[in-house]
Scaffold this motif. Sequence first.
Motif, PDB file in Angstrom:
ATOM      1  N   VAL A   1       0.826  -1.199   0.000  1.00 12.28           N
ATOM      2  CA  VAL A   1       0.000   0.000   0.000  1.00 12.28           C
ATOM      3  C   VAL A   1       0.865   1.256   0.000  1.00 12.28           C
ATOM      4  O   VAL A   1       0.582   2.238  -0.690  1.00 12.28           O
TER       5      VAL A   1
ATOM      6  N   GLN B   1       6.798  -1.511  -6.922  1.00 12.61           N
ATOM      7  CA  GLN B   1       5.377  -1.692  -6.603  1.00 12.61           C
ATOM      8  C   GLN B   1       4.920  -3.103  -6.956  1.00 12.61           C
ATOM      9  O   GLN B   1       4.200  -3.744  -6.191  1.00 12.61           O
TER      10      GLN B   1
ATOM     11  N   ALA C   1       3.528  -5.862  -4.322  1.00 11.11           N
ATOM     12  CA  ALA C   1       2.183  -6.425  -4.486  1.00 11.11           C
ATOM     13  C   ALA C   1       2.231  -7.949  -4.549  1.00 11.11           C
ATOM     14  O   ALA C   1       1.378  -8.636  -3.969  1.00 11.11           O
TER      15      ALA C   1
ATOM     16  N   GLY D   1      -4.278  -3.536  -4.057  1.00 11.88           N
ATOM     17  CA  GLY D   1      -2.935  -3.019  -4.266  1.00 11.88           C
ATOM     18  C   GLY D   1      -2.375  -3.448  -5.611  1.00 11.88           C
ATOM     19  O   GLY D   1      -1.747  -2.657  -6.323  1.00 11.88           O
TER      20      GLY D   1
END
Length: 435
Positions: free
Chosen positions: A110, A122, A126, A148
């Motif tokens: 997040v 990212q 995730a 997410g």
Amino acid sequence: AVGPPALDAAATLPPAAGAAPPLALVALALFAMGDAGDDPDALLALLAEPLALLPPDAPECVDLLCAAMHQLVQAADSPGADALLRRAELLADRNGDPRSVAVARTARAVLAPLRGAPLDEQRRAAAEALDAVQRSGDASLRVVALHGRARTLLEAGRVDDVAALLDDFGVAARQSQYPFAWLRTRLLANSVDLARGDLEGVEGRIADTLALGRRMGVSSAAGTTIVQFALCWMEQGRHAEIAAFVAGRVGPNAAPTAWEGLLVLMQAHAGELDEARAGLRRLTSARRWEAIPDASRRYLPTFLAEAASILDAADDAAVLADVLAPDAGRYLVLGHATSSYGPIDRVRGLALGTAGRHDDAVAALTAAHAMADTGGARLWADRSALDLAAALARRARADDEARARSLVERVRSSPLVTMSTRLAAELARTGDLLT
């Protein structure tokens, strides 16, 4: 609904013998809420109270620390958010509780986009969150981790992959205890339709989504669907209506928000040029985006950069293009990560062209077109193609005109042209430029 009212209610309940305060059981909902609340400081204080009542190694402490981390990064862009997350991760690794580990990994996923982390980071966060959630078996946590992943995919422009995730997300939402997760299934589906240009009936689907959110009492329903209505109305050419609506959400002394930039952009599109120029001067002279938390810092300069290109404000366009340079290769994600405004490179390219940096403009718009085309966002691919064709016509190197005409012809045959008033107008303007 899970949100500030639910947190208030949970805080008043006495803990059962040997159990954590009920507040700890709902605090994690703040992740997927994406909402710092009207009084972030009060919420932080509310989250801190149970920590004094819990044993230091209690798994519920991880929930509370991660929820507080979310509050900090949403409301104040505080470096304290990173410290809280590291503390939660150490605690989770030490107690070895699978759910605590999943909570901490989800918190990391997040935080990454809110901090503007590279897309590779990212994606990695995730994936680690989903793996940890799978081991924990927590259905409610799974929907947070999936959101997410959806956010990361949307920011990367992978619209087809978001569409492929919708069934799994819907199942997880139904299994979770979070009503807002059910709403986000609808919101993400609407976002896919808007990006692909599947515009027939989409306004009605957005209205149905808002009605569902209101029935469930989800506090973020209005804010998230307003963004989607605005995106839909843009395609209908209803810029003046959007400007009038947005004007009511911008106060004279309000903290800087994306609404201010959207107002200037809609005024520029609607031909309210004096108002748009005044707003652009006010916002760029103060560089108000610098006061916005990382979670939403790119909104304001993106809208202003496009407005500067419409207003032919070369100096402002040059500044804003440089401000957006670190966000190359991303989509602008809006509405608690449930909608997008296409590739930021498209807007950068417009600003670069206005600043007279034609080679850079062509490069940025080429990247935007490729990103939208390969990711399945047909609407943004067509729009980027027209912007690129115009940039090529202005640069006027050998073969630029032929390449521009090829791009325009591809859009001319697109079914989206008959569905989007805005796209049709852009096609006409670009066609005039090539004649």
